[in-house]
Design a protein around this motif. Structure first.
Motif, PDB file in Angstrom:
ATOM      1  N   ASN A  34       1.623  -6.684   4.875  1.00 41.91           N
ATOM      2  CA  ASN A  34       1.714  -5.892   3.640  1.00 41.91           C
ATOM      3  C   ASN A  34       1.080  -6.579   2.439  1.00 41.91           C
ATOM      4  O   ASN A  34       1.289  -6.149   1.308  1.00 41.91           O
ATOM      5  CB  ASN A  34       3.186  -5.598   3.310  1.00 41.91           C
ATOM      6  CG  ASN A  34       3.797  -4.703   4.357  1.00 41.91           C
ATOM      7  OD1 ASN A  34       3.165  -3.754   4.790  1.00 41.91           O
ATOM      8  ND2 ASN A  34       5.011  -5.019   4.778  1.00 41.91           N
TER       9      ASN A  34
ATOM     10  N   ASN B  93      -2.580   0.298  18.086  1.00 39.01           N
ATOM     11  CA  ASN B  93      -2.106   1.604  17.607  1.00 39.01           C
ATOM     12  C   ASN B  93      -1.208   1.410  16.392  1.00 39.01           C
ATOM     13  O   ASN B  93      -1.269   2.150  15.424  1.00 39.01           O
ATOM     14  CB  ASN B  93      -1.312   2.342  18.697  1.00 39.01           C
ATOM     15  CG  ASN B  93      -2.203   2.762  19.842  1.00 39.01           C
ATOM     16  OD1 ASN B  93      -3.434   2.787  19.701  1.00 39.01           O
ATOM     17  ND2 ASN B  93      -1.598   3.090  20.984  1.00 39.01           N
ATOM     18  N   GLU B  94      -0.365   0.367  16.470  1.00 38.54           N
ATOM     19  CA  GLU B  94       0.585   0.137  15.369  1.00 38.54           C
ATOM     20  C   GLU B  94      -0.133  -0.270  14.076  1.00 38.54           C
ATOM     21  O   GLU B  94       0.327   0.063  12.991  1.00 38.54           O
ATOM     22  CB  GLU B  94       1.593  -0.938  15.800  1.00 38.54           C
ATOM     23  CG  GLU B  94       2.850  -0.926  14.958  1.00 38.54           C
ATOM     24  CD  GLU B  94       3.866  -1.960  15.416  1.00 38.54           C
ATOM     25  OE1 GLU B  94       3.928  -2.260  16.629  1.00 38.54           O
ATOM     26  OE2 GLU B  94       4.587  -2.482  14.550  1.00 38.54           O
ATOM     27  N   VAL B  95      -1.221  -1.000  14.220  1.00 40.59           N
ATOM     28  CA  VAL B  95      -1.902  -1.471  12.998  1.00 40.59           C
ATOM     29  C   VAL B  95      -3.059  -0.540  12.578  1.00 40.59           C
ATOM     30  O   VAL B  95      -3.792  -0.853  11.647  1.00 40.59           O
ATOM     31  CB  VAL B  95      -2.432  -2.928  13.142  1.00 40.59           C
ATOM     32  CG1 VAL B  95      -1.291  -3.888  13.397  1.00 40.59           C
ATOM     33  CG2 VAL B  95      -3.493  -3.027  14.213  1.00 40.59           C
ATOM     34  N   LYS B  96      -3.170   0.613  13.266  1.00 40.33           N
ATOM     35  CA  LYS B  96      -4.274   1.540  12.993  1.00 40.33           C
ATOM     36  C   LYS B  96      -4.341   1.921  11.511  1.00 40.33           C
ATOM     37  O   LYS B  96      -5.406   2.016  10.913  1.00 40.33           O
ATOM     38  CB  LYS B  96      -4.072   2.794  13.843  1.00 40.33           C
ATOM     39  CG  LYS B  96      -5.358   3.389  14.326  1.00 40.33           C
ATOM     40  CD  LYS B  96      -5.090   4.687  15.010  1.00 40.33           C
ATOM     41  CE  LYS B  96      -5.763   4.822  16.348  1.00 40.33           C
ATOM     42  NZ  LYS B  96      -5.068   5.766  17.205  1.00 40.33           N
ATOM     43  N   GLU B  97      -3.173   2.119  10.951  1.00 35.65           N
ATOM     44  CA  GLU B  97      -3.094   2.569   9.550  1.00 35.65           C
ATOM     45  C   GLU B  97      -3.328   1.401   8.582  1.00 35.65           C
ATOM     46  O   GLU B  97      -3.412   1.608   7.383  1.00 35.65           O
ATOM     47  CB  GLU B  97      -1.721   3.170   9.255  1.00 35.65           C
ATOM     48  CG  GLU B  97      -1.305   4.311  10.186  1.00 35.65           C
ATOM     49  CD  GLU B  97      -2.313   5.441  10.191  1.00 35.65           C
ATOM     50  OE1 GLU B  97      -2.818   5.740   9.099  1.00 35.65           O
ATOM     51  OE2 GLU B  97      -2.620   5.979  11.272  1.00 35.65           O
ATOM     52  N   TRP B  98      -3.381   0.170   9.148  1.00 34.65           N
ATOM     53  CA  TRP B  98      -3.496  -0.995   8.265  1.00 34.65           C
ATOM     54  C   TRP B  98      -4.823  -0.958   7.517  1.00 34.65           C
ATOM     55  O   TRP B  98      -5.887  -0.848   8.109  1.00 34.65           O
ATOM     56  CB  TRP B  98      -3.372  -2.281   9.084  1.00 34.65           C
ATOM     57  CG  TRP B  98      -3.488  -3.512   8.236  1.00 34.65           C
ATOM     58  CD1 TRP B  98      -2.504  -4.090   7.505  1.00 34.65           C
ATOM     59  CD2 TRP B  98      -4.664  -4.299   8.010  1.00 34.65           C
ATOM     60  NE1 TRP B  98      -2.988  -5.182   6.838  1.00 34.65           N
ATOM     61  CE2 TRP B  98      -4.307  -5.343   7.115  1.00 34.65           C
ATOM     62  CE3 TRP B  98      -5.983  -4.227   8.444  1.00 34.65           C
ATOM     63  CZ2 TRP B  98      -5.204  -6.295   6.687  1.00 34.65           C
ATOM     64  CZ3 TRP B  98      -6.882  -5.186   7.995  1.00 34.65           C
ATOM     65  CH2 TRP B  98      -6.491  -6.204   7.123  1.00 34.65           C
ATOM     66  N   GLN B  99      -4.758  -1.022   6.219  1.00 33.69           N
ATOM     67  CA  GLN B  99      -5.964  -1.036   5.397  1.00 33.69           C
ATOM     68  C   GLN B  99      -5.873  -2.184   4.425  1.00 33.69           C
ATOM     69  O   GLN B  99      -4.839  -2.361   3.789  1.00 33.69           O
ATOM     70  CB  GLN B  99      -6.048   0.270   4.583  1.00 33.69           C
ATOM     71  CG  GLN B  99      -6.332   1.513   5.395  1.00 33.69           C
ATOM     72  CD  GLN B  99      -7.735   1.507   6.001  1.00 33.69           C
ATOM     73  OE1 GLN B  99      -8.629   0.845   5.485  1.00 33.69           O
ATOM     74  NE2 GLN B  99      -7.922   2.218   7.096  1.00 33.69           N
TER      75      GLN B  99
END
Ligand SMILES: C[S@@+](CC[C@H](N)C(=O)[O-])C[C@H]1O[C@@H](n2cnc3c(N)ncnc32)[C@H](O)[C@@H]1O
Length: 226
Positions: free
Chosen positions: A177, A219-225
């Motif tokens: 985060n 898949n879990e970190v796909k949204e990580w930007q």
């Protein structure tokens, strides 16, 4: 005064003022020397497995005139350190697997008021997993750039509560985060390495259970930007 490199300075910032420290794998003893010279700690144990690094440590403490405040010890991990002598334990510049083995061999690190300050150069995910599975809380994780590389450091205390975490949390820890450049760089590298490993496994051994685990992380970190 002794100016530390960013990597060691990051660990130094986590040391509690006035605490008695043990620096395990001290080599040149720059970290304990700097903390004594700037008044953060009153005394230190500087320990190393090998004689050569301890000779480097001896040269440093003599150079800065602080030999009476630093005990130099030949020690495999924490074997020659007693719980009653320390508050903060620093283990920097080793791999995460070796750091977990050193902690595993010294169950007294779970005692009250001990703080661990750990700076794994590799396999930080192994260390995070070990800490969480053994009842430690990771109280802080920091990152920095030093000589063009990204380094991380974590502090931990024993709470006795065994917490469960996803493989993605184990891989990226508290950096997931964070938006500072060093944390983003750390996450990008770990995600990239996971992708490379997954691709290689898919080619060589697609049925391997590890393939599924790595895909789940991605898949879990796909949204990580960043
Ligand atoms: C790369 S140096 C890190 C020195 C310093 N802590 C730093 O971060 O700049 C690693 C040091 O750990 C020592 N070491 C390796 N295994 C050890 C062990 N089991 N117990 C104590 N020291 C160890 C090595 O001899 C070496 O001096």
């Amino acid at each position: 005064m002794l100016k530390l490199r960013s990597r060691l300075n990051m660990a130094a910032q986590m040391v509690r003022k006035g605490s008695r420290i043990a620096d395990i794998g001290t080599d040149h003893a720059y970290l304990p020397a700097s903390l004594i010279l700037d008044g953060t700690v009153p005394c230190a144990i500087a320990a190393d497995l090998r004689k050569g690094p301890l000779e480097n440590a001896e040269a440093t403490v003599n150079h800065y005139g602080i030999a009476e405040k630093v005990q130099l010890r030949l020690s495999d991990g924490l074997k020659c350190v007693d719980r009653s002598e320390v508050d903060d334990i620093i283990i920097a510049g080793m791999g995460g697997i070796l750091i977990s083995e050193i902690l595993e061999a010294a169950p007294w690190v779970k005692e009250k008021n001990i703080q661990l300050i750990l700076q794994p150069q590799t396999h930080d995910e192994v260390l995070r997993k070990w800490l969480w599975e053994n009842g430690f809380e990771i109280t802080d994780e920091k990152s920095c750039f030093d000589d063009g590389k990204t380094y991380i450091c974590m502090s931990a205390v024993y709470t006795g509560e065994i917490t469960s975490h996803s493989d993605a949390e184990i891989l990226l820890g508290g950096f997931i985060n964070k938006s500072d450049d060093a944390s983003v760089s750390f996450c990008e590298k770990k995600i990239h390495r996971t992708k490379v490993r997954l691709e290689a496994l898919r080619k060589s051994d697609p049925e391997n259970a590890e393939t599924e685990r790595l895909q789940k992380i991605l898949n879990e970190v796909k949204e990580w930007q960043p």
